[in-house]
Design an enzyme around this catalytic site. Sequence first.
Site, PDB file in Angstrom:
ATOM      1  N   TYR A 142       0.820  -1.215   0.000  1.00 15.93           N
ATOM      2  CA  TYR A 142       0.000   0.000   0.000  1.00 15.93           C
ATOM      3  C   TYR A 142       0.853   1.265   0.000  1.00 15.93           C
ATOM      4  O   TYR A 142       0.404   2.314  -0.441  1.00 15.93           O
ATOM      5  CB  TYR A 142      -0.905   0.051   1.240  1.00 15.93           C
ATOM      6  CG  TYR A 142      -2.164  -0.773   1.159  1.00 15.93           C
ATOM      7  CD1 TYR A 142      -2.120  -2.146   0.969  1.00 15.93           C
ATOM      8  CD2 TYR A 142      -3.405  -0.169   1.303  1.00 15.93           C
ATOM      9  CE1 TYR A 142      -3.276  -2.895   0.926  1.00 15.93           C
ATOM     10  CE2 TYR A 142      -4.570  -0.911   1.272  1.00 15.93           C
ATOM     11  CZ  TYR A 142      -4.504  -2.277   1.080  1.00 15.93           C
ATOM     12  OH  TYR A 142      -5.657  -3.008   1.040  1.00 15.93           O
ATOM     13  N   LYS A 192       4.210 -15.023   3.690  1.00 15.33           N
ATOM     14  CA  LYS A 192       4.395 -15.839   2.485  1.00 15.33           C
ATOM     15  C   LYS A 192       5.906 -16.006   2.321  1.00 15.33           C
ATOM     16  O   LYS A 192       6.500 -15.643   1.303  1.00 15.33           O
ATOM     17  CB  LYS A 192       3.736 -15.128   1.287  1.00 15.33           C
ATOM     18  CG  LYS A 192       3.680 -15.942   0.010  1.00 15.33           C
ATOM     19  CD  LYS A 192       2.731 -17.128   0.061  1.00 15.33           C
ATOM     20  CE  LYS A 192       2.870 -17.989  -1.187  1.00 15.33           C
ATOM     21  NZ  LYS A 192       2.161 -19.274  -1.085  1.00 15.33           N
ATOM     22  N   ASP A 224      -1.720 -18.396   2.352  1.00 19.63           N
ATOM     23  CA  ASP A 224      -2.692 -19.205   1.598  1.00 19.63           C
ATOM     24  C   ASP A 224      -3.311 -20.265   2.505  1.00 19.63           C
ATOM     25  O   ASP A 224      -4.522 -20.512   2.486  1.00 19.63           O
ATOM     26  CB  ASP A 224      -2.061 -19.821   0.331  1.00 19.63           C
ATOM     27  CG  ASP A 224      -0.708 -20.462   0.567  1.00 19.63           C
ATOM     28  OD1 ASP A 224      -0.161 -20.339   1.688  1.00 19.63           O
ATOM     29  OD2 ASP A 224      -0.174 -21.090  -0.373  1.00 19.63           O
ATOM     30  N   ASP A 248      -5.762  -7.057   4.925  1.00 20.06           N
ATOM     31  CA  ASP A 248      -6.954  -6.525   4.261  1.00 20.06           C
ATOM     32  C   ASP A 248      -7.829  -7.684   3.782  1.00 20.06           C
ATOM     33  O   ASP A 248      -9.039  -7.734   4.029  1.00 20.06           O
ATOM     34  CB  ASP A 248      -6.533  -5.652   3.074  1.00 20.06           C
ATOM     35  CG  ASP A 248      -7.726  -5.104   2.314  1.00 20.06           C
ATOM     36  OD1 ASP A 248      -8.660  -4.615   2.966  1.00 20.06           O
ATOM     37  OD2 ASP A 248      -7.720  -5.181   1.075  1.00 20.06           O
ATOM     38  N   ASP A 252     -11.570  -9.438   5.554  1.00 17.52           N
ATOM     39  CA  ASP A 252     -12.862  -9.578   4.865  1.00 17.52           C
ATOM     40  C   ASP A 252     -13.349 -11.026   4.950  1.00 17.52           C
ATOM     41  O   ASP A 252     -14.534 -11.288   5.154  1.00 17.52           O
ATOM     42  CB  ASP A 252     -12.741  -9.189   3.375  1.00 17.52           C
ATOM     43  CG  ASP A 252     -13.050  -7.713   3.133  1.00 17.52           C
ATOM     44  OD1 ASP A 252     -12.738  -6.893   4.026  1.00 17.52           O
ATOM     45  OD2 ASP A 252     -13.598  -7.379   2.068  1.00 17.52           O
TER      46      ASP A 252
HETATM   47  C1  IPM Z   1     -10.129  -1.439   4.359  1.00 14.17           C
HETATM   48  C2  IPM Z   1     -10.477  -0.970   2.981  1.00 14.17           C
HETATM   49  C3  IPM Z   1      -9.362  -0.049   2.495  1.00 14.17           C
HETATM   50  C4  IPM Z   1      -8.068  -0.833   2.516  1.00 14.17           C
HETATM   51  C5  IPM Z   1      -9.603   0.557   1.107  1.00 14.17           C
HETATM   52  C6  IPM Z   1     -10.912   1.296   1.038  1.00 14.17           C
HETATM   53  C7  IPM Z   1      -8.472   1.464   0.686  1.00 14.17           C
HETATM   54  O1  IPM Z   1     -10.676  -2.040   2.127  1.00 14.17           O
HETATM   55  O2  IPM Z   1     -10.027  -0.600   5.276  1.00 14.17           O
HETATM   56  O3  IPM Z   1      -9.980  -2.648   4.538  1.00 14.17           O
HETATM   57  O4  IPM Z   1      -7.782  -1.582   1.576  1.00 14.17           O
HETATM   58  O5  IPM Z   1      -7.330  -0.702   3.496  1.00 14.17           O
HETATM   59 MN    MN Z   2     -10.565  -3.987   3.092  1.00 16.69          MN
END
Ligand code: IPM
Ligand code: MN
Length: 357
Positions: A142, A192, A224, A248, A252
């Site tokens: 990032y 990784k 993975d 990230d 999710d």
């Molecule tokens: C998160 C989001 C952000 C990230 C995006 C919106 C830039 O997905 O906070 O997880 O990837 O960090």
């Molecule tokens: Mn995210």
Amino acid sequence: MNKKIAVIKGDGIGPEIVNEAEKVLNKVGEKYGHTFEYTDVLMGGCAIDATGVPLPQETIDICLASDSVLLGAVGGPKWDTLPGNLRPEAGLLGIRGALKLFANIRPAKLIPALAGACPLKDEITKNGLDLVIVRELIGGAYFGERDTHVDENGVKHASDSMAYADYEVERICRVAFDMARKRNKKVHSVDKANVLDSSRLWREVAHKVAKEYPDVEFQDILVDNTAMQLVHNPAQFDVMVTENLFGDILSDEASMITGSLGMIPSASLGEGTLGLYEPIHGSAPDIAGQNKANPLATILSVAMMLRYSFDMSEESDAIGKAVNEVLADGYRTGDIMSEGMKCVSCSEMGDLVADKI
Ligand code: IPM
Ligand code: MN
């Protein structure tokens, strides 16, 4: 106590969910004798529209002068075609960087009342899920060097470099081990290292830090395999520490096991007590302005704010308890709706939680 909170409502459902979080926070203030003073600042798409940039300097200055920052969500199709450095998301990365918030704490817990919303089979979740992802937030791909160019043969190239320095890995690992000490004393360091140099450094440093925490069970795991283990045996995890991009993605995935992305709060912390608190989900432009969004992740984010920035753990627990009670009473927003439950709007959900405080 009086606390100054900079508020970035942002885009899409951002304003709606933040309003509900403020509603709950105000109720906490009334009950426990605190005042929370909000200053709205611009970031993301709304900042681009108003000022031409996703993160105006004034926003950074006000955030730095506050006791903490509350953020809804940023981004939307309207700004998707802008160059990378002018997109709403660049504002988010910019504020994380400007406030030096290197540690992103993302707890994922399967609340019994929501078990019905979890897509995994009961036999997989029978032992529950209660883990914290400690995501490094201002390094890796990032924030590494990036480049897009067309070479002399007309071929287009793009690259992002995933870079880490030893001290960046060390400080995030310490956050994870300190957290594990207050929980179930187990850390998985996710990397990784079979492929990436940055992961080999990560692993080396993680092992060094682990030696200082002999009371904490420690294990390396490849990213993975982690993705697979999360849906195979989620109960094995307590604290997971990992680099920015892996964190990230894995957060999710973990959120889905809890039933919805709409349930997971986060705290982004640096060296001091100033933190930025936001749900991990995005701005959901498809349902923006319809009073349909789930405000619980944002409400739970202010609970984290109370705990981590203001040292108000009793008040924080009161929010967590209120949320659990409302869910146990059968109230659901659309994203976590299941048969026999009562579907409520975003603002109704905020009212229900505030009433329980
Ligand atoms: C998160 C989001 C952000 C990230 C995006 C919106 C830039 O997905 O906070 O997880 O990837 O960090
Ligand atoms: Mn995210």
